[in-house]
Every structure is written in structure tokens, then in C-alpha cells.
Design a protein around this motif. Structure first.
Motif, PDB file in Angstrom:
ATOM      1  N   SER A 174       0.846  -1.204   0.000  1.00  0.00           N
ATOM      2  CA  SER A 174       0.000   0.000   0.000  1.00  0.00           C
ATOM      3  C   SER A 174       0.874   1.243   0.000  1.00  0.00           C
ATOM      4  N   SER A 175       2.009   1.156   0.662  1.00  0.00           N
ATOM      5  CA  SER A 175       2.947   2.274   0.703  1.00  0.00           C
ATOM      6  C   SER A 175       3.800   2.327  -0.570  1.00  0.00           C
ATOM      7  N   ASN A 176       4.308   1.170  -1.003  1.00  0.00           N
ATOM      8  CA  ASN A 176       5.141   1.133  -2.212  1.00  0.00           C
ATOM      9  C   ASN A 176       4.408   1.632  -3.449  1.00  0.00           C
ATOM     10  N   LEU A 177       3.100   1.428  -3.497  1.00  0.00           N
ATOM     11  CA  LEU A 177       2.333   1.809  -4.680  1.00  0.00           C
ATOM     12  C   LEU A 177       1.772   3.228  -4.586  1.00  0.00           C
ATOM     13  N   GLY A 178       2.117   3.926  -3.502  1.00  0.00           N
ATOM     14  CA  GLY A 178       1.681   5.316  -3.381  1.00  0.00           C
ATOM     15  C   GLY A 178       2.286   6.196  -4.447  1.00  0.00           C
ATOM     16  N   ARG A 179       3.499   5.825  -4.885  1.00  0.00           N
ATOM     17  CA  ARG A 179       4.228   6.666  -5.842  1.00  0.00           C
ATOM     18  C   ARG A 179       3.529   6.747  -7.206  1.00  0.00           C
ATOM     19  N   PHE A 180       2.618   5.843  -7.451  1.00  0.00           N
ATOM     20  CA  PHE A 180       1.908   5.890  -8.733  1.00  0.00           C
ATOM     21  C   PHE A 180       0.755   6.875  -8.611  1.00  0.00           C
ATOM     22  N   ARG A 208       7.663   9.718  -3.457  1.00  0.00           N
ATOM     23  CA  ARG A 208       7.297   8.317  -3.226  1.00  0.00           C
ATOM     24  C   ARG A 208       5.941   8.184  -2.564  1.00  0.00           C
ATOM     25  N   ALA A 209       5.312   9.330  -2.270  1.00  0.00           N
ATOM     26  CA  ALA A 209       4.089   9.360  -1.451  1.00  0.00           C
ATOM     27  C   ALA A 209       4.369   8.908  -0.032  1.00  0.00           C
TER      28      ALA A 209
END
Lengths: 94, 481, 476
Positions: free
Chosen positions: B319-325, C88-89
Motif C-alpha cells: 500500500s505504501s510502495n504503490l503510493g508513488r503511482f 514516493r508518497a
């Protein structure tokens, strides 16, 4: 028991729009999955510390030495919108 | 001699050395076969034909000049589409990255190029590696070459299918909860998940950072060792990469398991495991015994907590790793926006598929205020206990032997609407990721439908040598049994 | 009603490492947009962070210089939120195991000295910059600053006035400069503060609701924002309202703070241990080593200036409040040996010049060595103090060596008695009335005659000799 309201709140946090139909579906899915995940709570973990990693390594550092940065054009090539120097977005003022 | 496309990497490499084959001919043979057979298998997302042929010519010239060549010089390889390849689309089988062309090579790709391997193309997977059937690809489903109505497994289903279908001699997959081993088992090939930290993750689009690991998917154990030789090793760009001396894993390819102690963890043969699978795996156990290994039943008592703990940890990190998208720097941006918020929300909602969203929601939920302690923290404690379980059995045993998956490959579309049932496919593979140890899956027969059954060997941290040695010995002896 | 003001500060300081916290890109200020960037600091898929060892060292230095306990076990955590300047959010920060905790600094406000507690110091990465795009009316994202290392220094709610808050930030700035971990250039945003403020009726035990005003980057704006917020909260309470817990911004031009529009769900940052970075374990030896190599801190320099050099307490305090100024002082004294005089020049002229020009003390237009040379010219009697002021102004303009200025402009003082006597004789002879006045007891007449002579000599006459010769005439 996870509610539709909670799913909506989580979707907000995740920056996802969900339709009513999706909310309904994910709520049902999540109830099952969370119930399944709850199994971890039946294991006695008294006195057990958490492991963030499978391995017990620490102090991985880099020297403070400059490396060449990337070509800006290369970095911006994938941007959905840019002015050639920076990523561009609609105004953040509103 | 076998048809070119049926050869292993080491056979191809030997044929180059002996001048029986030319690199260009081999590469062209694979593309010809891909053009015919990939219509049905649907393993490849992107082909790199032009570059591959140019590279093949260059390498052939070096062979002709009598230069000393790398271990994989001129050997074709397929790459799971979640590893960054400079100048070649890396989609993660997602609409989100449909047009993403990385400006850099993943460390494994750099190493492969240095070793002279030729990338045939990028192969299909479950979107962002989330799935166990490759049905969650945003583009198309990959079919199992053994039976086209069956799934190839996942998430590295494309990597497994192209090797099993002779569309590439070897491939790279990534394994977060079984994504190399389970498709290897489903397609009847060898899949090795190295110890966490042995292979650099730099350039692997992250699913769950503390679990992800890249590994070889091959036709035989020898190729697995050769490919591991190429990709393993410390990388200063990955903080989780282990600082160890380089090993030559081909030295472990010894046909002898006498005196090796193998534990059979009883929890891996429970009611969730198909009886035909059990039968084939137990037959393999017998083979090992006959070959002189010492086999005993053992126990990993926390096994049943692994799968829920795994889903909590993996989804939280995802959930955190895919925040960048977020539609700003790369990837899909919605057409439908006025404000910044619209870009974030609509790009993510339109760009991610259903399973990815489901996991982001689960991951966000378990990290959110009020639930963190009950789920995430608890799962991290389970990880500690699982590690202790493994440490304990490895005091007594050199290896563990289990089935790779609870069943053989299932029918396409049969589980797509039941996420939880799909998650169960990872039951026997996730304990390995949770504890970080290495494991290999290799074929040990077929079920009554003719679908391959995989056995899983598990070793202690960084003991890939024992793993390869036992796998090699079994491979050398199983036909004669 | 009388209110008590409760202030706590979160100070962010950019560390002066050569490279970013998690990649090898340069931290140099300026540069074309997105030219100090790579896959890591732009948050490309697959890119991974590797911690810069200097960041840990600098944070530990800051911790030791502020009396903190240094954590033997520490880790980094992800703070998840969506914002276009955060590639990176998530920001990589530290949640429950910061590198430094439980420190303090002492501040002086007027005659009062006070200890301000430091809750914690942790490391984290800076965000990029959003710039208004004048061409399209949109927003542009520049990630050159993304990944520049920061320490966040969180204070206890120990301050009671704007004056104390400013003194605290000045003190921190001084310390960080001294230990060489940050250049603390507030105008470039490398030191900035968030102000947490609440008020409560005097005598009430329970704290009032606090607001947080973010990103103040000058002493003036910190002070003004605090005064504004105190007045605002008083007005709210006195008109029967309640203070809302909110995040606010300060508009320095308008001299007003305003509440930021936020969604409440945006406040759940879902902190969790950063799985791409390994924990940090610091040995006793490592910490001791940093302790041993810590440079002299302002407190100890101040004490030394008072006891060894004999500077007044006030002057010593001012000079040591900035490392650059104090270094300037020491460099000048090392050349000319006249600490008193250097101190006087600093207190009267140099502080003024730096303020006027808006520069730090290491960016003055002239060197400490040149100031020392100027002082030596006075001490040797080569030029008078009056001339020295002129030479100094020239140095401010051109940065030129004072010896050269004196030579080029022919400002060398005339100390030849014969030459001076010739002028004095002439002036005295031309002003008989002044002699009469002086004899009638009007001392002013002496000053008039000296002035006339100096004018005649274009200011270059040695004043002592001049005085002596005129008096000789008058007392004849």
C-alpha cells in the motif's frame, strides 16, 4: 466486522475512488480477508519482539560522495506532462 | 540433437563453444517459435527482437574471434515485466505502467548484460506481482503450456510459461510469497527463490520490500545454478543486499545426498493439500531416502499463522510502495481532471486493477490508526516466531522437503472471483518468504490430469549450495526410479 | 483576563552534507530545476534508498551538542501521505526510535536565563518544491531539494513568549553552525520552524488547544507569527469561542496567519518501519568518537572571551551567538592581536553592515585579515580613526586591502611636527579672535582651531600632535 464506512475512509486514505458497487464488493471481500487475517491474533506473542526483516543486519551506509545526477530529459521522458524542465500539474492554488 | 528451443542454457552455451550453434541462429529460432506458439501461451508482453538480434551478432563475432566469453554469453533469457530495463517498457502488467520506459537498468539486468545474456523480451505476470495465476494481468491471461486451459500459476506465470513452452531457455521471476516456486511447480520447471538479500532488488518494482526476491526459473537445476551465479552478489544500491563473498554455485552440483538430513514438516501435508500432490511428494521423499539422505518428520508449529501474517505484511508494504503511482512523474494519468486531487484519485482508480486495489485497501487498513497493533505489529511478531521455528528445525536438519503448492495448476477463471481461495495457493510457499530462507521448486511427477506436481526444498539462510546439491541429485536420479 | 502562552517549536535544519540522504545527488542550492535528481530521489519504480553515513554523524553531533541521549538502536519509518512534492508518497522519517532524545539548550532573554527542553532530534528527507508556472497558470514540480537531509529538532513546550522562541532558534542556529552540520541559511530555507502555540488563563493547569503554524523561515516571521497567533487566540477565547486544533500558514507580506484547508482523513500517516533500510546501531566507541571531535561550542567560547580576552559579557555573547562572526573575530585577532579593537569594530560596524547587506558573517565583502590590517594601520599611527572609517567604507564597497586603499588614496597620516607646525602657525595667525575667546575661557575655540587645521590638512594630520601644537600656541 469491517463496515462500508470504513472501506470508504480507507479508500480516501489510499487515494482511490470507489463506486457504490465497488464499495459493496470490497466490503464483502475485506470482511472475509480481515477475518482470515485475524487469525494472527490467536497466536500467543507474549514477550516476542517484532521483526521488520528476515535478516538481522544493521548499519548499511553510503559514503557522502557525489554521483552524477541523471539527465533531466531522461527523467522527464515518462512524465505525463512536463515543460521540459519540470513536471507540470494543474494549479495547486485551488 | 534436440530442437534448439528445447535446449537448456548450459547446452546452448556449450554448443556455442563447440561451434555447433551460432548465437544469431538460436535467437532467431526462439523468435520464430514465439511468433507461432505465443499466440496460444501468451507469455510475452514486449519483445526486444531488433536489439536481441543486433546483440546476437555482436556476441557471435566475439565467439568467432575466440574471445573468452561470459557464462551466459549469447544465451537468450525472458524477464518478468517488473524488472526495470533501460529503454524497454516495464509495465508490471498494469495499465498504470503501460507506457513506462525506465531510464535505468535493474542491477540484475546489468549483471545479465555483463554476462552476455540476450533479453528476448518482457513477460507477463499478475499486476504488480499480486496474484497466483497471472489472471490479474491488465493485458491478457497467460496459459499453461502443459494444458492451455490451466493457469500457469503466478505471479511469475509468464516467466514459467515461456520456459516450459520452449519460448526461452531461462527466465527471471520474482518471489514475494511463492511467485517463482508456485508457477514453476504448475508448469513443471525449476524455480529458485534465493535467500532474502542474496540478489539485489534494485530496479525490481517493489511489491513487498521485506519479502521480494528475484530468482532463476529454468528447465534444470544446472541452469538455476548458472543463472544464480550471474545475478547473486552484493549491491551497494540495495541496503538489504547481503555482503557476502561470491560463490560458484555450479560447484554444488554434486550427485550425492548421502548423510544429508532432511526434515519433513508435518504442517505442510495438512488437509488443505491435495492427495495426489502429497502422494507424488512422498514418493520423492522415498527417492531421497534411497539415495542415502536421512529423512525424518519435523514440525514448524507456527506455519498456520504464516499466510495471514504474510498478507498483512505484504499488503501493508504494498500500500505504501504503490503510493508513488500518482500520475505525476511517470505512468498513467487520467484524462479526467481539474484539480490535483483529481489527478491522484482518478489516475490511481483508473490505472490499478481490482486485485491491486483490494491489496492496497487491505494494506492501508492494517496500517491505519487503531488497527496497526492488532494486525501489522502482530504480524511482525509472527514473523519473529516463524524465524525461530525455522532456526530450530535447521539446528537439526540441512533441508526441509514439502510440496510447493497445495494443488496442481487449476482451470483458468476457476478462482478469479474468490480472492481468499486464490490466496490459499500461497499456503506452502509464504513461510519461506516470511523467514527469508532460500527454497527451490522442481517437478516430481504429474497428477492424473497430467499436470506437473512440484516439490519444494528449503535450506537455511544463504545455504543455496545444499539446496542445489539435493535438487541436482534428485534430478539426476528421478528418471531411473 | 491574563493568559499564559505555551510555545513549542519544531525546527527543521538542512544538513550540509555533499549528497542527499538516500542517493548520491548533490545537495547544492540553486541549479536548474530537476538537474540534481536520479531515480532514487524522484521515486522511480524499483529505485531504493541507501542512507548517507554523514547524516547519522551530523544528527548525533547535533544531539551531543544539545545534551541529548543518543539512541544505541534506531530505525527509520515511512510517513505516508500524498502530495506532489513528495515523490514516493511517503517521507522517510523516524517515528518511535529517533537518534537523539531528552536534550536541552539554555537561552538568555534580557537578564533572564532559561533552559528549553529538547524532546527529540530525528533524521528525515526534505520534499521537492512546487513553483507557480506563470506561463500556464499551473504548478511545476522541481525535485532538486527532494531527498536533501534534514534533522527535525522538537522542543518541549517550554517557551512563553515570542522573545524566548526567537532566542531559542537563534541559539539552535548558533550551535548547528558551530558544530558544522548545517549552514542554517534561513533565506534559502535551510533552517525553518513550525510553531506550536496555545494559551491558557494564568493559574489554569490544563493546556489550551494548540495550533501549529508551519514553515517560518526568518526570526522576524517567527516573532510576528507568534504575536499574531497569541492575539488571535485571545480574541477567540474572549469572544466566547474555542480555539480549533489546526495547521496554519503564515503570510509574511500580509502579516497574517491563516488556517490550511485540510481533510481530516489526511492526518493518518500510517507510520511503519521502512523495509528498504536496515536499523541503525551505534556503538559506544562511535558516539565517544563524535563527542571527542565536537568543536568548541558557543557557551565555552563566550566564557573564554570574557575571562581570557576580557571582552564585556554583552559583547562576548553577541559575537559568539554566530559561529561565522566568532570565527571572523578570532581570525582578525590572530592577525592584529588587538581583541578590544576587533570587538569594537564588530559591535559598531560589522553587525550593521551584515544586516544592511542581508548577508551571513562568512559572506562579508571583506576578509577578517583586512579588518585586522586596518586596525594595525591605526595602531601604528599610519592613519587616524577618522580616516580609518573612510577606508573601512571603501573596503565594504570593494573588498580591497586597506593598505592598498590608504596608499592609493594618499591617506597616510602626517605626523611630521614641522609640517603640522607650519599649518598651525598659519591658522592661528588668521584667527586672533579664537585666541581671545580661548583665553576668556571658551574651550570651544580649541575645537574650532583643530577643525580648521584638519580641514587644511585634508584630515591627515596626526590629531595628538596637532592638539599639542595648538595648545602650545594658546598657552604662550
Amino acid at each position: 466486522m469491517i463496515s462500508k464506512e470504513e472501506i470508504k475512509h480507507i479508500a480516501e486514505l489510499s487515494m482511490l475512488n470507489l463506486s457504490e458497487e465497488e464499495i459493496q464488493k470490497y466490503t464483502v471481500n475485506m470482511q472475509d480477508i480481515v477475518e482470515f487475517a485475524n487469525k494472527v491474533n490467536s497466536l500467543d506473542t507474549e514477550g516476542i519482539t517484532e521483526s521488520a526483516f528476515a535478516l538481522d543486519t544493521f548499519n548499511v551506509f553510503r559514503k557522502d560522495e557525489v554521483r552524477e545526477s541523471f539527465d533531466r530529459e531522461e527523467l522527464l521522458k515518462n512524465a505525463p506532462s512536463s515543460n521540459g524542465e519540470a513536471y507540470s500539474l494543474p494549479s495547486m492554488m485551488n | 540433437m534436440k530442437n534448439i528451443c528445447e535446449l537448456t542454457a548450459h547446452e546452448i552455451r556449450e554448443a556455442y563453444e563447440s561451434k555447433e550453434l551460432k548465437v544469431t541462429d538460436v535467437v532467431k529460432a526462439f523468435y520464430e517459435k514465439i511468433k507461432v506458439d505465443d499466440e496460444k501461451i501468451k507469455g510475452y508482453i514486449t519483445l526486444c527482437e531488433e536489439e536481441a538480434i543486433a546483440q546476437a551478432e555482436a556476441i557471435q563475432a566475439k565467439y568467432d574471434a575466440g574471445e573468452k566469453m561470459g557464462a551466459l554469453a549469447g544465451v537468450p533469457i525472458a524477464i518478468k515485466d517488473n524488472m526495470c530495463t533501460r529503454g524497454v517498457k516495464t509495465t508490471c502488467a498494469s495499465r498504470m505502467l503501460e507506457n513506462f520506459i525506465p531510464p535505468y537498468d535493474a542491477t540484475v539486468i546489468k549483471k545479465l548484460k555483463d554476462a552476455g545474456a540476450i533479453i528476448l523480451g518482457k513477460v507477463n505476470m499478475d499486476e504488480f506481482a499480486m496474484g497466483a495465476s497471472t489472471e490479474h494481468s491488465a493485458f491478457f491471461k497467460t496459459h499453461n503450456p502443459v494444458n492451455l486451459n490451466k493457469v500457469p500459476g503466478g505471479s511469475s506465470g509468464g516467466s514459467a510459461a515461456v520456459v516450459a513452452g520452449d519460448l526461452s531457455p531461462i527466465s527471471l521471476g520474482s518471489d514475494t510469497g511463492g511467485s517463482i516456486r508456485q508457477p514453476a511447480a504448475f508448469c513443471g520447471i525449476v524455480g529458485l527463490k534465493p535467500t532474502y538479500g542474496l540478489v539485489s532488488r534494485y530496479g525490481l518494482v517493489a511489491f513487498a520490500s521485506s519479502l521480494d526476491q528475484i530468482g532463476p526459473m529454468t528447465k534444470d537445476v544446472t541452469d538455476a545454478a548458472i543463472l544464480l551465479n550471474t545475478i547473486a552478489g552484493h549491491d551497494e544500491m540495495d541496503s538489504t543486499s547481503a555482503k557476502l563473498d561470491k560463490k560458484d554455485y555450479t560447484k554444488a552440483l554434486v550427485n550425492d545426498v548421502k548423510g544429508i538430513k532432511i526434515g519433513i514438516p508435518k504442517e505442510f501435508f495438512g488437509e488443505g493439500v491435495n492427495s495426489e500432490v502429497k502422494e507424488k511428494v512422498l514418493a520423492a521423499v522415498k527417492t531421497f531416502e534411497e539415495l542415502g539422505a536421512i529423512v525424518e518428520e519435523c514440525s514448524l508449529p507456527a506455519t498456520e499463522y504464516c499466510l495471514p501474517a504474510y498478507y498483512i505484511i505484504a499488503c501493508a508494504e504494498a500500500s505504501s510502495n504503490l503510493g508513488r503511482f500518482d500520475g505525476i512523474r511517470y505512468g498513467y494519468r487520467t484524462k479526467n481532471y481539474e484539480t490535483m486531487q483529481d489527478i491522484f484519485r482518478n489516475s490511481r482508480s483508473e490505472g490499478f486493477g481490482e486485485e491491486v486495489k483490494r491489496r492496497i485497501i487491505l494494506g492501508t487498513y492494517v496500517l491505519s490508526s487503531g488497527y496497526y497493533d492488532a494486525y501489522y505489529k502482530k504480524a511482525q511478531k509472527v514473523r519473529t516466531i516463524v524465524k525461530q521455528n525455522f532456526d530450530k528445525v535447521f539446528e537439526k536438519y540441512d533441508l526441509l522437503l514439502t510440496p510447493t503448492a497445495p494443488s496442481t495448476a487449476f482451470d483458468i477463471d476457476s478462482k478469479i472471483n474468490n480472492p481468499l481461495e486464490m490466496y490459499m495457493a500461497d499456503l506452502l510457499t509464504v513461510p519461506v518468504n516470511v523467514s527469508g530462507v532460500p527454497a527451490i521448486s522442481m517437478p516430481c511427477g504429474s497428477d492424473s490430469e497430467g499436470m506437473p506436481v512440484g516439490l519444494q526444498l528449503i535450506a537455511k539462510h544463504f545455504d543455496e549450495e545444499t539446496l542445489l546439491r539435493a535438487a541436482y541429485t534428485y534430478e539426476q536420479n528421478r528418471e531411473v526410479q | 483576563m491574563e493568559y499564559e502562552v505555551i510555545i513549542g517549536l519544531e525546527v527543521h535544519a538542512e544538513l550540509s552534507t555533499k549528497t542527499k540522504i538516500y542517493c548520491g545527488c548533490s545537495t547544492e542550492f540553486g541549479g536548474d530545476p530537476n538537474t540534481h535528481c536520479c531515480p532514487v530521489c524522484t521515486g522511480m519504480p524499483g529505485a531504493l534508498p541507501v542512507l548517507n553515513e554523514k547524516v547519522v554523524e551530523y544528527a548525533v553531533r547535533a544531539g551531543l551538542a544539545t545534551g541529548c541521549e543518543i539512541a544505541r538502536e534506531s530505525k527509520q519509518d515511512r510517513k505516508n501521505y500524498f502530495y506532489p512534492d513528495t515523490p514516493r508518497a511517503y517521507q522517510i522519517s523516524q517515528y518511535d526510535l529517533p537518534l537523539c532524545e531528552h536534550g536541552h539548550v539554555d537561552i538568555n532573554v534580557g537578564e533572564m536565563s532559561k533552559t528549553i527542553g529538547i524532546t527529540r532530534i530525528h533524521i528525515e528527507d526534505d520534499a521537492g518544491k512546487l513553483v507557480h508556472d506563470g506561463y500556464t497558470g499551473g504548478t511545476l514540480v522541481d525535485l532538486n531539494r527532494a531527498g536533501v537531509p534534514l534533522i527535525e529538532i522538537v522542543s518541549e513546550p517550554d517557551m512563553r513568549s515570542a522573545e524566548e522562541a526567537v532566542a531559542y532558534v537563534e541559539k539552535l542556529k548558533g550551535i548547528l553552525e558551530y558544530i558544522g552540520v548545517s549552514d542554517c541559511k534561513m533565506q534559502e530555507g535551510s533552517l525553518r520552524a513550525d510553531v506550536n502555540l496555545s494559551i491558557r488563563p494564568v493559574g489554569q493547569e490544563k493546556f489550551g488547544t494548540r495550533t501549529e503554524t508551519k514553515n517560518l523561515n526568518s526570526f522576524r516571521s517567527i516573532a510576528r507569527c507568534i504575536e499574531f497567533e497569541i492575539a488571535r487566540q485571545k480574541e477567540v477565547l474572549e469572544s466566547g469561542g474555542v480555539v480549533l486544533q489546526e495547521t496554519r500558514r503564515w503570510d509574511d507580506e500580509a502579516g497574517e496567519g491563516y488556517a490550511m484547508r485540510t481533510k481530516e482523513e489526511a492526518n493518518d500517516y500510517r507510520y511503519f518501519p521502512e523495509p528498504d533500510l536496515m536499523p541503525i546501531r551505534l556503538s559506544e566507541e562511535y558516539i565517544q568518537n563524535i563527542k571527542d571531535t565536537l568543536p568548541e561550542l558557543p557557551e565555552s567560547r563566550r566564557a573564554r572571551y570574557i575571562s581570557e580576552i576580557g571582552l564585556p559579557e554583552y559583547d562576548a555573547g553577541i559575537i559568539t551567538s554566530s559561529k561565522h562572526l566568532s570565527d571572523f573575530f578570532e581570525a582578525a585577532v590572530a592577525v592584529c592581536g588587538n581583541a578590544k579593537s576587533v570587538s569594537n569594530w564588530i559591535m559598531t560596524d560589522i553587525i550593521r553592515i551584515a544586516k544592511d547587506k542581508g548577508v551571513e558573517y562568512n559572506e562579508l565583502p571583506f576578509t577578517a585579515e583586512n579588518l585586522a590590517k586596518l586596525i594595525m594601520l591605526i595602531d601604528k599611527g599610519t592613519i587616524s580613526s577618522a580616516i580609518a572609517k573612510k577606508v573601512f567604507e571603501e573596503m565594504v564597497e570593494t573588498g580591497e586591502n586597506p593598505e592598498k586603499i590608504v596608499e592609493a588614496k594618499g591617506l597616510v597620516q602626517i605626523s611630521d611636527e614641522g609640517a603640522i607646525k607650519e599649518v598651525v602657525d598659519r591658522i592661528v595667525a588668521a584667527n586672533p579672535q579664537s585666541i581671545a575667546d580661548y583665553k576668556a575661557g571658551k574651550d570651544r575655540a580649541l575645537g574650532f582651531l583643530v577643525g580648521q587645521c584638519m580641514k587644511e590638512m585634508k584630515g591627515k594630520g596626526n590629531p595628538q600632535i596637532l592638539n599639542k601644537l595648538i595648545l602650545e600656541h594658546l598657552n604662550k
